[in-house]
Design a protein around this motif. Structure first.
Motif, mmCIF file in Angstrom:
data_model
loop_
_atom_site.group_PDB
_atom_site.id
_atom_site.type_symbol
_atom_site.label_atom_id
_atom_site.label_comp_id
_atom_site.label_asym_id
_atom_site.label_seq_id
_atom_site.Cartn_x
_atom_site.Cartn_y
_atom_site.Cartn_z
ATOM 1 N N ASP A 1 3.875 49.082 34.421
ATOM 2 C CA ASP A 1 5.362 49.792 34.075
ATOM 3 C C ASP A 1 4.989 51.241 34.519
ATOM 4 O OD1 ASP A 1 6.415 47.481 33.079
ATOM 5 O OD2 ASP A 1 5.880 48.205 30.913
ATOM 6 N N LEU A 2 3.777 51.729 34.895
ATOM 7 C CA LEU A 2 3.687 53.066 35.272
ATOM 8 C C LEU A 2 3.905 53.212 36.782
ATOM 9 C CD1 LEU A 2 0.444 54.277 33.518
ATOM 10 C CD2 LEU A 2 2.759 54.919 32.809
ATOM 11 N N GLU B 1 1.328 47.662 30.324
ATOM 12 C CA GLU B 1 1.659 49.076 30.234
ATOM 13 C C GLU B 1 1.026 49.935 31.702
ATOM 14 O OE1 GLU B 1 0.191 52.900 27.351
ATOM 15 O OE2 GLU B 1 0.100 50.991 26.796
ATOM 16 N N LEU B 2 0.022 49.582 32.142
ATOM 17 C CA LEU B 2 -0.349 50.075 33.608
ATOM 18 C C LEU B 2 0.524 49.722 34.646
ATOM 19 C CD1 LEU B 2 -4.137 49.338 33.110
ATOM 20 C CD2 LEU B 2 -3.164 51.602 32.823
ATOM 21 N N GLU C 1 -7.474 54.866 28.851
ATOM 22 C CA GLU C 1 -6.918 55.986 28.851
ATOM 23 C C GLU C 1 -6.918 56.633 30.176
ATOM 24 O OE1 GLU C 1 -7.309 54.753 24.653
ATOM 25 O OE2 GLU C 1 -8.958 55.173 26.207
ATOM 26 N N LYS D 1 -1.638 42.964 27.577
ATOM 27 C CA LYS D 1 -1.023 44.222 27.034
ATOM 28 C C LYS D 1 -1.398 45.351 27.816
ATOM 29 C CE LYS D 1 -0.500 46.673 22.468
ATOM 30 N NZ LYS D 1 -1.173 47.940 23.020
ATOM 31 N N GLU D 2 -2.865 45.589 28.143
ATOM 32 C CA GLU D 2 -3.137 46.728 28.957
ATOM 33 C C GLU D 2 -2.402 46.626 30.206
ATOM 34 O OE1 GLU D 2 -7.404 47.931 27.152
ATOM 35 O OE2 GLU D 2 -7.318 47.223 29.458
ATOM 36 N N ARG E 1 -4.909 54.487 32.669
ATOM 37 C CA ARG E 1 -3.525 55.169 32.474
ATOM 38 C C ARG E 1 -3.187 56.362 33.069
ATOM 39 N NH1 ARG E 1 -2.478 56.221 26.843
ATOM 40 N NH2 ARG E 1 -3.603 58.287 27.318
ATOM 41 N N GLU F 1 -1.091 57.402 36.474
ATOM 42 C CA GLU F 1 0.240 58.330 36.441
ATOM 43 C C GLU F 1 0.077 59.298 37.363
ATOM 44 O OE1 GLU F 1 3.074 59.237 32.723
ATOM 45 O OE2 GLU F 1 1.062 59.294 32.273
#
Length: 364
Positions: free
Chosen positions: A145-146, A142-143, A91, A138-139, A94, A98
């Motif tokens: 993609d930010l 997602e990271l 979290e 997976k982590e 992420r 961001e």
């Protein structure tokens, strides 16, 4: 309006007297000529690995703190840098990624480096063992993609590490081998999977042995760029000279690994939720005395490298040109060449910062 800056100009492989002519944000020309000034002009430094400075940190995801840390290092000549996190819950990774995206878009930082959490528990050093875990595609997906993720350090012997390194490469993110207990063969497997960087060579690694060369020899003998912390604490000057001479300037990058305590008084600080005590420039974990990052700036790293016997042109390549290439920015920054961004540092004859220019503007 053009600006002419004269002195000893450090260009790839050479030091020449002359002038750098700047027009707007770009270098217009570099011309050889006799000058009376003994200033040394070098390209802006590129730091691949920094956790903070000036009392401010990159590790918590606070954008204002990150902005101020970058400004501190800019004053020491670092015109391009990554904001390095330490091992953290997903979290936080992420949220920080961001939060830092506007800073990346504004050019204040060049991107984010995750030093962890995909690291060896045996070689975690000052990383918080509570947050270490096996690599997760997976982590990472997602990271990434930010936006703004540029470098990830991975211990190649961990389950899923080679897959993660391959995934990073596919997504255009540089992978580094570090904080690892890997064997020589496991290290080479990480390089074969696509790793192009060795995170702070020697530190956070299985030591070399003549019957098990381990990651140090594996990285030095591979086509990767080896990070070196030239603070005379993480590396003895003799070891710095050995590693830099063995790798060569095209395969070695000076880094700071600096924490928020850089430029600050001795005292107690925090790194990834762990207490750090700084005394006489040396940062150590309170719980076990492990070295916990540095209080180094890139200008000091350059001076220490030259003092260790590395030629100035090579040391500057290690501080600017080579790390810029690691980030895929070699056609924008990292050298004093016509057409590149006007990022430069004017140093005194003893390599102390006098003025810093970024994108054609002098830094106050």
């Amino acid at each position: 309006m053009t600006t002419r800056i004269g002195g000893k100009i450090v260009r790839p492989g050479a030091v020449v007297e002359g002038y750098v002519e700047v027009d707007g944000p770009a270098i217009l020309s570099v011309e050889a000529a006799a000058v009376t000034d003994d200033d040394v002009i070098v390209p802006g430094f590129v730091d691949l690995h920094c956790h903070g400075g000036g009392g401010h940190t990159f590790t918590t995801g606070d954008a204002e703190s990150a902005r101020r840390a970058a400004a501190f290092h800019l004053g020491h000549g670092t015109t391009t840098m990554l904001a390095s996190l330490v091992s953290s819950p997903f979290e936080l990774m992420r949220d920080a990624t961001e939060a830092y995206r506007p800073l990346v878009e504004a050019g204040i930082i060049a991107g984010v480096h995750y030093e962890g959490p995909y690291l060896s528990g045996v070689r975690c050093g000052a990383q918080n063992p509570e947050f270490l875990r096996d690599p997760s595609v997976k982590e990472l997906a997602e990271l990434i993609d930010l936006g703004g993720v540029r470098l990830v350090t991975v211990a190649p012997e961990l389950p899923g590490a080679l897959e993660a390194i391959g995934f990073l490469v596919e997504r255009g993110v540089a992978a580094a081998v570090g904080h690892t207990d890997a064997t020589y063969e496991q290290t080479l497997a990480g390089v074969a999977a696509g790793a192009t960087v060795g995170t702070h060579l020697f530190n956070g690694m299985r030591p070399p042995h003549h019957r098990e060369p381990g990651p140090v020899v594996g990285l030095l003998s591979s086509p990767v760029v080896c990070e070196l912390i030239a603070d005379n604490i993480h590396l003895h000057p003799g070891m710095l000279a050995f590693a830099a001479g063995t790798a060569g300037p095209d395969k070695a990058a000076l880094i700071t690994d600096a924490i928020d305590a850089t430029g600050m008084a001795d005292g107690t600080y925090d790194l990834g939720g762990q207490q750090v005590v700084v005394a006489d420039r040396v940062a150590r974990l309170a719980r076990d005395g492990s070295i916990a990052g540095s209080t180094l700036t890139m200008d000091e790293a350059l001076r220490n490298t030259v003092a260790a016997g590395i030629p100035l042109a090579d040391a500057v390549a290690m501080a600017s040109t080579t790390p810029a290439r690691v980030l895929g920015l070699g056609d924008e920054v990292g050298a004093l060449e016509a057409g590149l961004r006007a990022d430069l540092v004017v140093l005194s004859s003893d390599l102390r910062v006098k003025r810093v220019m970024r994108s054609g503007r002098w830094v106050e």
